[in-house]
Enzyme design. Structure first.
Site, PDB file in Angstrom:
ATOM      1  N   GLU A 182       3.679 -93.427  44.785  1.00 13.55           N
ATOM      2  CA  GLU A 182       2.983 -93.737  46.032  1.00 13.55           C
ATOM      3  C   GLU A 182       3.750 -94.832  46.771  1.00 13.55           C
ATOM      4  O   GLU A 182       3.561 -96.021  46.481  1.00 13.55           O
ATOM      5  CB  GLU A 182       1.570 -94.256  45.736  1.00 13.55           C
ATOM      6  CG  GLU A 182       0.664 -93.275  45.050  1.00 13.55           C
ATOM      7  CD  GLU A 182      -0.800 -93.504  45.421  1.00 13.55           C
ATOM      8  OE1 GLU A 182      -1.402 -92.586  45.938  1.00 13.55           O
ATOM      9  OE2 GLU A 182      -1.314 -94.619  45.212  1.00 13.55           O
TER      10      GLU A 182
ATOM     11  N   GLY B 118      -2.320 -94.598  53.632  1.00 12.99           N
ATOM     12  CA  GLY B 118      -3.221 -94.794  54.775  1.00 12.99           C
ATOM     13  C   GLY B 118      -2.528 -94.977  56.116  1.00 12.99           C
ATOM     14  O   GLY B 118      -3.127 -95.484  57.061  1.00 12.99           O
TER      15      GLY B 118
ATOM     16  N   ASN C 271      -8.838 -90.066  45.145  1.00 14.58           N
ATOM     17  CA  ASN C 271      -9.114 -91.479  44.900  1.00 14.58           C
ATOM     18  C   ASN C 271     -10.094 -91.932  45.982  1.00 14.58           C
ATOM     19  O   ASN C 271      -9.699 -92.153  47.126  1.00 14.58           O
ATOM     20  CB  ASN C 271      -7.798 -92.275  44.985  1.00 14.58           C
ATOM     21  CG  ASN C 271      -8.030 -93.779  44.923  1.00 14.58           C
ATOM     22  OD1 ASN C 271      -9.130 -94.233  44.594  1.00 14.58           O
ATOM     23  ND2 ASN C 271      -7.001 -94.555  45.245  1.00 14.58           N
ATOM     24  N   TRP C 272     -11.365 -92.048  45.591  1.00 15.97           N
ATOM     25  CA  TRP C 272     -12.401 -92.380  46.583  1.00 15.97           C
ATOM     26  C   TRP C 272     -12.399 -93.857  46.948  1.00 15.97           C
ATOM     27  O   TRP C 272     -13.125 -94.269  47.845  1.00 15.97           O
ATOM     28  CB  TRP C 272     -13.774 -91.997  46.044  1.00 15.97           C
ATOM     29  CG  TRP C 272     -14.103 -90.542  46.186  1.00 15.97           C
ATOM     30  CD1 TRP C 272     -13.217 -89.512  46.407  1.00 15.97           C
ATOM     31  CD2 TRP C 272     -15.402 -89.943  46.140  1.00 15.97           C
ATOM     32  NE1 TRP C 272     -13.882 -88.329  46.497  1.00 15.97           N
ATOM     33  CE2 TRP C 272     -15.232 -88.548  46.329  1.00 15.97           C
ATOM     34  CE3 TRP C 272     -16.687 -90.433  45.945  1.00 15.97           C
ATOM     35  CZ2 TRP C 272     -16.302 -87.663  46.333  1.00 15.97           C
ATOM     36  CZ3 TRP C 272     -17.759 -89.544  45.935  1.00 15.97           C
ATOM     37  CH2 TRP C 272     -17.562 -88.180  46.132  1.00 15.97           C
ATOM     38  N   LYS C 273     -11.651 -94.666  46.189  1.00 12.72           N
ATOM     39  CA  LYS C 273     -11.629 -96.121  46.425  1.00 12.72           C
ATOM     40  C   LYS C 273     -13.071 -96.656  46.422  1.00 12.72           C
ATOM     41  O   LYS C 273     -13.909 -96.113  45.719  1.00 12.72           O
ATOM     42  CB  LYS C 273     -10.909 -96.439  47.735  1.00 12.72           C
ATOM     43  CG  LYS C 273      -9.546 -95.757  47.817  1.00 12.72           C
ATOM     44  CD  LYS C 273      -8.707 -96.273  48.925  1.00 12.72           C
ATOM     45  CE  LYS C 273      -7.419 -95.462  48.963  1.00 12.72           C
ATOM     46  NZ  LYS C 273      -6.348 -96.134  49.615  1.00 12.72           N
TER      47      LYS C 273
ATOM     48  N   GLU D 153      -3.072-101.332  45.603  1.00  8.03           N
ATOM     49  CA  GLU D 153      -4.147-102.215  46.101  1.00  8.03           C
ATOM     50  C   GLU D 153      -4.564-103.213  45.020  1.00  8.03           C
ATOM     51  O   GLU D 153      -5.024-104.310  45.327  1.00  8.03           O
ATOM     52  CB  GLU D 153      -5.331-101.367  46.597  1.00  8.03           C
ATOM     53  CG  GLU D 153      -5.001-100.713  47.932  1.00  8.03           C
ATOM     54  CD  GLU D 153      -5.825 -99.478  48.266  1.00  8.03           C
ATOM     55  OE1 GLU D 153      -6.802 -99.172  47.553  1.00  8.03           O
ATOM     56  OE2 GLU D 153      -5.462 -98.805  49.261  1.00  8.03           O
TER      57      GLU D 153
ATOM     58  N   GLY E 167      -6.057 -90.077  48.875  1.00  5.39           N
ATOM     59  CA  GLY E 167      -7.003 -91.164  49.157  1.00  5.39           C
ATOM     60  C   GLY E 167      -8.054 -90.737  50.158  1.00  5.39           C
ATOM     61  O   GLY E 167      -8.975 -89.979  49.828  1.00  5.39           O
TER      62      GLY E 167
ATOM     63  N   SER F  29      -0.905 -90.618  52.363  1.00  2.00           N
ATOM     64  CA  SER F  29      -1.134 -89.805  53.575  1.00  2.00           C
ATOM     65  C   SER F  29      -1.020 -88.298  53.338  1.00  2.00           C
ATOM     66  O   SER F  29      -0.460 -87.582  54.166  1.00  2.00           O
ATOM     67  CB  SER F  29      -0.188 -90.259  54.690  1.00  2.00           C
ATOM     68  OG  SER F  29      -0.429 -91.616  55.013  1.00  2.00           O
TER      69      SER F  29
ATOM     70  N   HIS G 178      -2.657 -99.137  40.762  1.00  2.00           N
ATOM     71  CA  HIS G 178      -2.630 -98.839  42.200  1.00  2.00           C
ATOM     72  C   HIS G 178      -2.132-100.065  42.972  1.00  2.00           C
ATOM     73  O   HIS G 178      -2.439-101.199  42.617  1.00  2.00           O
ATOM     74  CB  HIS G 178      -4.034 -98.449  42.672  1.00  2.00           C
ATOM     75  CG  HIS G 178      -4.023 -97.793  44.016  1.00  2.00           C
ATOM     76  ND1 HIS G 178      -3.915 -98.513  45.184  1.00  2.00           N
ATOM     77  CD2 HIS G 178      -4.068 -96.485  44.385  1.00  2.00           C
ATOM     78  CE1 HIS G 178      -3.907 -97.672  46.211  1.00  2.00           C
ATOM     79  NE2 HIS G 178      -3.997 -96.433  45.748  1.00  2.00           N
TER      80      HIS G 178
HETATM   81  C1  PEP Z   1      -4.151 -93.905  47.780  1.00  2.00           C
HETATM   82  O1  PEP Z   1      -4.693 -94.946  48.124  1.00  2.00           O
HETATM   83  O2  PEP Z   1      -3.942 -93.665  46.581  1.00  2.00           O
HETATM   84  C2  PEP Z   1      -3.761 -92.953  48.812  1.00  2.00           C
HETATM   85  C3  PEP Z   1      -2.909 -92.035  48.494  1.00  2.00           C
HETATM   86  O3  PEP Z   1      -4.329 -93.125  50.061  1.00  2.00           O
HETATM   87  P1  PEP Z   1      -4.166 -92.174  51.355  1.00  2.00           P
HETATM   88  O4  PEP Z   1      -4.163 -90.747  50.894  1.00  2.00           O
HETATM   89  O5  PEP Z   1      -5.365 -92.491  52.188  1.00  2.00           O
HETATM   90  O6  PEP Z   1      -2.885 -92.552  52.008  1.00  2.00           O
END
Ligand code: PEP
Length: 252
Positions: A169, A175, A11-13, A102, A234, A213, A100
Site C-alpha cells: 500500500e 484515499g 478495510n472498514w477502518k 495509519e 478501504g 484507491s 497499516h
Molecule cells: C487502506 O486504507 O487500506 C486503503 C487501501 O484505503 P483506500 O482504498 O480508501 O485508498
C-alpha cells in the site's frame, strides 16, 4: 483471466455500526448468485465492536471476517483499552490487518509490528501485513529499500508460513485516488516477491495484494497485472455497491 485465488479484502477502518450488517448481507447475496465464485476470497475487516455481532448474523461461509489491529501481547494483560489476538480469534475473526500506515503514523514501530504478527499467527489468524513507502520516500527513489526494511524487520523466517499475506500500500495512494503506473506497480510487486524469497531463503513466493484507491475504475488497470494476488480496499468497501462493482469489474 487467471485461475489463481484472488483476495478482495475490505478495510472498514473506524466506520460502521450494527445497521452496517446490510452491507455484508448485500455482498453475500451477490456472491451467492454468482457462479464460479470459488476463485475469489472475500474478507471484511470491520471494527472490533462488530465482529461478534456480524459473525452470529452471517450464516454463510462465503465471507470471512477480520480485525484491523491488535495489541502485541497475545492473550490477557494490563493494557487499558487494548484487544489481543486471542480475544479477536474468540469472537470470530479469521483475518487481521497489521502494520497499516495509519497505525505507523500513531507511532507503531517495526519491532511492535513484529510482535503483533507473532501473536496473531500464534492465534492462527491470517495476517495481512501492510508495507509501503511515503510520497517523500518515493520521490527520493527509496521505495525498494523501504519495502525491504519493512519486510526484514517485521517478519521472521520461523513464522513465515501460508498465513502471511503482504499488502503493498503506497502511503501516497491511500484515499487519494492516485495509483502507481502499471509498469512501476508490476515491478514493485515482482520485487516484493523476489526479495521476500531471498531474505527468507525460500522458493515460495508470498501472496501480495495491492491497496490504495482501489475502486470500480482503477480495478480495470489493476486487473491486468497478473502478479497481484488481490486487493485491500478501504473506503470503497464501506459501500456494498462500490465493493461489488470492484469484484464485478475485475472479471473484465
Ligand atoms: C487502506 O486504507 O487500506 C486503503 C487501501 O484505503 P483506500 O482504498 O480508501 O485508498
Amino acid at each position: 483471466m487467471t485461475n489463481k485465488l484472488k483476495y478482495f479484502i475490505g478495510n472498514w477502518k473506524m466506520f460502521g455500526d450494527f445497521s452496517s450488517f446490510k452491507i455484508i448481507y448485500k455482498i453475500n447475496q451477490y456472491i451467492y448468485k454468482e457462479k464460479n465464485f470459488n476463485k475469489k476470497k472475500i474478507v471484511l475487516c470491520v471494527p472490533n465492536t462488530l465482529i461478534h455481532f456480524f459473525q452470529k448474523k452471517l450464516k454463510s461461509k462465503l465471507i470471512s471476517l477480520g480485525a484491523q489491529n491488535c495489541h502485541y501481547h497475545e492473550t490477557y494483560g494490563p493494557f487499558t483499552g487494548s484487544v489481543s489476538a486471542s480475544m479477536l480469534k474468540k469472537i470470530g475473526a479469521e483475518y487481521i490487518i497489521l502494520g497499516h500506515s495509519e497505525n505507523r503514523l500513531e507511532g507503531e514501530t517495526n519491532q511492535i509490528k513484529k510482535k503483533k504478527i507473532i501473536s496473531a499467527l500464534n492465534q492462527k489468524l491470517h495476517v495481512i501485513f501492510c508495507i509501503g513507502e511515503t510520497y517523500k520516500e518515493k520521490s527520493k527513489g527509496k521505495t525498494f529499500s523501504i519495502l525491504r526494511k519493512q519486510i526484514k524487520s517485521s517478519l521472521n523466517k520461523k513464522f513465515i508460513k501460508n498465513k502471511i499475506i503482504l499488502a503493498y500500500e503506497p502511503v501516497w495512494s491511500i484515499g487519494t485516488n492516485k495509483i502507481p503506473k502499471k509498469s512501476v506497480l508490476q515491478n514493485t510487486i515482482k520485487f516484493i516477491k523476489k526479495d521476500f524469497r531471498k531474505i527468507f531463503k525460500t522458493n515460495k513466493s508470498p501472496k501480495v495484494l495491492y491497496g490504495g484507491s482501489v475502486n470500480h475504475q482503477s480495478i480495470g488497470l489493476l486487473s491486468s497485472i497478473s502478479e497481484i494476488d488481490g486487493f485491500l480496499i478501504g473506503s470503497a468497501s464501506q459501500s456494498a455497491k462500490k465493493f461489488i462493482d470492484i469484484v464485478k469489474n475485475y472479471y473484465k
